[in-house]
Scaffold this motif. Structure first.
Motif, PDB file in Angstrom:
ATOM      1  N   HIS A  30       0.977  -1.221  -0.069  1.00  0.00           N
ATOM      2  CA  HIS A  30       0.090  -0.077  -0.037  1.00  0.00           C
ATOM      3  C   HIS A  30       0.899   1.146  -0.080  1.00  0.00           C
ATOM      4  CE1 HIS A  30      -3.854  -2.061   1.232  1.00  0.00           C
ATOM      5  NE2 HIS A  30      -2.883  -2.872   1.584  1.00  0.00           N
ATOM      6  N   ILE A  31       0.673   2.069  -0.938  1.00  0.00           N
ATOM      7  CA  ILE A  31       1.657   3.251  -1.037  1.00  0.00           C
ATOM      8  C   ILE A  31       0.712   4.483  -1.721  1.00  0.00           C
ATOM      9  CG2 ILE A  31       2.464   2.473  -3.402  1.00  0.00           C
ATOM     10  CD1 ILE A  31       5.148   3.985  -2.769  1.00  0.00           C
ATOM     11  N   GLU A  32       0.852   5.549  -0.998  1.00  0.00           N
ATOM     12  CA  GLU A  32       0.303   6.757  -1.176  1.00  0.00           C
ATOM     13  C   GLU A  32       1.518   7.926  -1.442  1.00  0.00           C
ATOM     14  OE1 GLU A  32      -1.693   9.700   1.875  1.00  0.00           O
ATOM     15  OE2 GLU A  32      -3.069   7.972   1.167  1.00  0.00           O
ATOM     16  N   SER A  33       1.467   8.368  -2.714  1.00  0.00           N
ATOM     17  CA  SER A  33       2.595   9.508  -3.055  1.00  0.00           C
ATOM     18  C   SER A  33       1.928  10.448  -4.082  1.00  0.00           C
ATOM     19  CB  SER A  33       3.680   8.423  -3.831  1.00  0.00           C
ATOM     20  OG  SER A  33       4.702   9.329  -4.177  1.00  0.00           O
ATOM     21  N   SER A  34       2.525  11.465  -3.936  1.00  0.00           N
ATOM     22  CA  SER A  34       2.056  12.803  -4.723  1.00  0.00           C
ATOM     23  C   SER A  34       2.666  12.546  -6.342  1.00  0.00           C
ATOM     24  CB  SER A  34       2.613  14.146  -4.349  1.00  0.00           C
ATOM     25  OG  SER A  34       3.849  13.869  -4.287  1.00  0.00           O
ATOM     26  N   GLU A  35       3.751  11.723  -6.561  1.00  0.00           N
ATOM     27  CA  GLU A  35       4.319  11.166  -7.759  1.00  0.00           C
ATOM     28  C   GLU A  35       3.249  10.231  -8.537  1.00  0.00           C
ATOM     29  OE1 GLU A  35       8.405  10.251  -7.001  1.00  0.00           O
ATOM     30  OE2 GLU A  35       7.320   9.868  -5.140  1.00  0.00           O
ATOM     31  N   PHE A  36       2.078   9.921  -7.828  1.00  0.00           N
ATOM     32  CA  PHE A  36       0.908   9.292  -8.599  1.00  0.00           C
ATOM     33  C   PHE A  36       0.051  10.055  -9.373  1.00  0.00           C
ATOM     34  CE2 PHE A  36       2.005   5.594  -5.705  1.00  0.00           C
ATOM     35  CZ  PHE A  36       2.880   5.297  -6.319  1.00  0.00           C
ATOM     36  N   LYS A  37      -0.084  11.437  -8.942  1.00  0.00           N
ATOM     37  CA  LYS A  37      -0.946  12.339  -9.373  1.00  0.00           C
ATOM     38  C   LYS A  37      -1.056  12.605 -10.840  1.00  0.00           C
ATOM     39  CE  LYS A  37      -2.735  16.992  -8.259  1.00  0.00           C
ATOM     40  NZ  LYS A  37      -2.611  18.300  -7.378  1.00  0.00           N
ATOM     41  N   GLY A  64      11.813 -12.962  -8.148  1.00  0.00           N
ATOM     42  CA  GLY A  64      11.563 -14.198  -7.078  1.00  0.00           C
ATOM     43  C   GLY A  64      10.458 -14.387  -6.491  1.00  0.00           C
ATOM     44  N   MET A  65       9.438 -13.467  -6.964  1.00  0.00           N
ATOM     45  CA  MET A  65       8.097 -13.597  -6.157  1.00  0.00           C
ATOM     46  C   MET A  65       7.108 -14.372  -6.662  1.00  0.00           C
ATOM     47  SD  MET A  65       7.340  -9.902  -5.006  1.00  0.00           S
ATOM     48  CE  MET A  65       8.586  -8.720  -4.349  1.00  0.00           C
ATOM     49  N   HIS A  66       6.101 -15.163  -6.266  1.00  0.00           N
ATOM     50  CA  HIS A  66       4.883 -15.632  -6.715  1.00  0.00           C
ATOM     51  C   HIS A  66       3.714 -14.623  -7.226  1.00  0.00           C
ATOM     52  CE1 HIS A  66       1.753 -18.614  -7.452  1.00  0.00           C
ATOM     53  NE2 HIS A  66       1.124 -18.161  -6.516  1.00  0.00           N
ATOM     54  N   GLY A  67       3.735 -13.563  -6.371  1.00  0.00           N
ATOM     55  CA  GLY A  67       2.650 -12.718  -6.599  1.00  0.00           C
ATOM     56  C   GLY A  67       2.899 -11.478  -5.801  1.00  0.00           C
ATOM     57  N   LEU A  68       2.310 -10.372  -6.302  1.00  0.00           N
ATOM     58  CA  LEU A  68       2.478  -9.243  -5.754  1.00  0.00           C
ATOM     59  C   LEU A  68       0.831  -8.513  -5.922  1.00  0.00           C
ATOM     60  CD1 LEU A  68       4.331  -6.772  -4.375  1.00  0.00           C
ATOM     61  CD2 LEU A  68       4.839  -6.239  -7.036  1.00  0.00           C
ATOM     62  N   ARG A  69       0.517  -7.902  -4.600  1.00  0.00           N
ATOM     63  CA  ARG A  69      -0.807  -7.144  -4.469  1.00  0.00           C
ATOM     64  C   ARG A  69      -0.398  -5.770  -4.536  1.00  0.00           C
ATOM     65  NH1 ARG A  69      -4.617 -10.190  -0.281  1.00  0.00           N
ATOM     66  NH2 ARG A  69      -5.730  -8.483  -1.203  1.00  0.00           N
ATOM     67  N   ILE A  70      -0.829  -4.961  -5.291  1.00  0.00           N
ATOM     68  CA  ILE A  70      -0.656  -3.389  -5.371  1.00  0.00           C
ATOM     69  C   ILE A  70      -1.734  -2.313  -5.055  1.00  0.00           C
ATOM     70  CG2 ILE A  70       0.787  -1.395  -6.470  1.00  0.00           C
ATOM     71  CD1 ILE A  70       2.384  -3.606  -8.041  1.00  0.00           C
ATOM     72  N   PHE A  71      -1.632  -1.595  -3.932  1.00  0.00           N
ATOM     73  CA  PHE A  71      -2.536  -0.537  -3.792  1.00  0.00           C
ATOM     74  C   PHE A  71      -2.015   0.719  -3.716  1.00  0.00           C
ATOM     75  CE2 PHE A  71      -3.908  -4.633  -2.071  1.00  0.00           C
ATOM     76  CZ  PHE A  71      -5.319  -4.708  -2.426  1.00  0.00           C
ATOM     77  N   THR A  72      -2.278   1.561  -4.784  1.00  0.00           N
ATOM     78  CA  THR A  72      -1.783   3.047  -4.743  1.00  0.00           C
ATOM     79  C   THR A  72      -2.915   3.807  -4.582  1.00  0.00           C
ATOM     80  OG1 THR A  72      -2.021   2.998  -7.379  1.00  0.00           O
ATOM     81  CG2 THR A  72       0.188   2.181  -6.282  1.00  0.00           C
ATOM     82  N   ASP A  73      -2.341   5.191  -4.255  1.00  0.00           N
ATOM     83  CA  ASP A  73      -3.447   6.192  -4.054  1.00  0.00           C
ATOM     84  C   ASP A  73      -2.626   7.509  -4.116  1.00  0.00           C
ATOM     85  OD1 ASP A  73      -5.757   7.727  -3.883  1.00  0.00           O
ATOM     86  OD2 ASP A  73      -5.918   6.741  -1.566  1.00  0.00           O
ATOM     87  N   VAL A  74      -3.003   8.765  -4.278  1.00  0.00           N
ATOM     88  CA  VAL A  74      -2.593  10.116  -4.456  1.00  0.00           C
ATOM     89  C   VAL A  74      -3.016  10.500  -2.949  1.00  0.00           C
ATOM     90  CG1 VAL A  74      -2.658  12.356  -5.205  1.00  0.00           C
ATOM     91  CG2 VAL A  74      -2.741  10.230  -6.894  1.00  0.00           C
ATOM     92  N   PRO A  75      -2.084  11.286  -2.228  1.00  0.00           N
ATOM     93  CA  PRO A  75      -2.538  11.813  -0.792  1.00  0.00           C
ATOM     94  C   PRO A  75      -3.676  12.731  -0.986  1.00  0.00           C
ATOM     95  CG  PRO A  75      -0.170  11.935  -1.303  1.00  0.00           C
ATOM     96  CD  PRO A  75      -0.781  11.628  -2.548  1.00  0.00           C
ATOM     97  N   LYS A  76      -4.566  12.782  -0.091  1.00  0.00           N
ATOM     98  CA  LYS A  76      -5.772  13.773   0.186  1.00  0.00           C
ATOM     99  C   LYS A  76      -5.170  15.071   0.637  1.00  0.00           C
ATOM    100  CE  LYS A  76      -8.345  10.230  -0.924  1.00  0.00           C
ATOM    101  NZ  LYS A  76      -7.400   9.239  -1.276  1.00  0.00           N
ATOM    102  N   GLN A  77      -5.471  16.311   0.146  1.00  0.00           N
ATOM    103  CA  GLN A  77      -4.821  17.523   0.591  1.00  0.00           C
ATOM    104  C   GLN A  77      -5.869  18.321   1.235  1.00  0.00           C
ATOM    105  OE1 GLN A  77      -2.488  19.187  -2.485  1.00  0.00           O
ATOM    106  NE2 GLN A  77      -1.620  17.434  -3.126  1.00  0.00           N
TER     107      GLN A  77
END
Length: 117
Positions: free
Chosen positions: A76-83, A104-117
């Protein structure tokens, strides 16, 4: 892979026993924070890479959801770079940052968001 699954089974049994006696904090629907535990080496390594790649991240959580064998992670990552980027583009940035580790992984679940300002 079979060795990891076998290890995963015994690890899950150990985890379930530990959870009976370890406080667990429910943060929200589907989100559980482990109590009195530390991050695995894989979680720390991935978090460090993502901190370097996304220095403006306001929130970052990496969890080994494979029971500790490092086969599958949830990020889970929240970054303004995703804006201004679509979700697929945000996920591509995370995948690109973790290109070496993903091999080397079997799977990866990614949750991204932009910070609420």
């Amino acid at each position: 892979m079979w060795a990891c699954n076998r290890s995963l089974s015994s690890t899950m049994t150990s985890v379930l026993r530990a959870l009976r006696s370890t406080p667990v904090v429910v943060v929200g629907p589907g989100h559980v924070r482990r109590g009195l535990s530390t991050q695995t080496d894989g979680e720390l390594r991935i978090a460090e890479i993502l901190k370097e790649k996304f220095p403006s991240a306001s929130s970052l959580k990496v969890v080994d959801i494979s029971g500790g064998c490092g086969a599958m992670y949830e990020i889970h990552i929240e970054s303004s770079e995703f804006k201004g980027k679509r979700t697929i583009q945000q996920h591509q940035l995370v995948n690109q940052a973790l290109k070496e580790e993903i091999q080397g992984m079997h799977g990866l679940r990614i949750f991204t968001d932009v910070p609420k300002q």
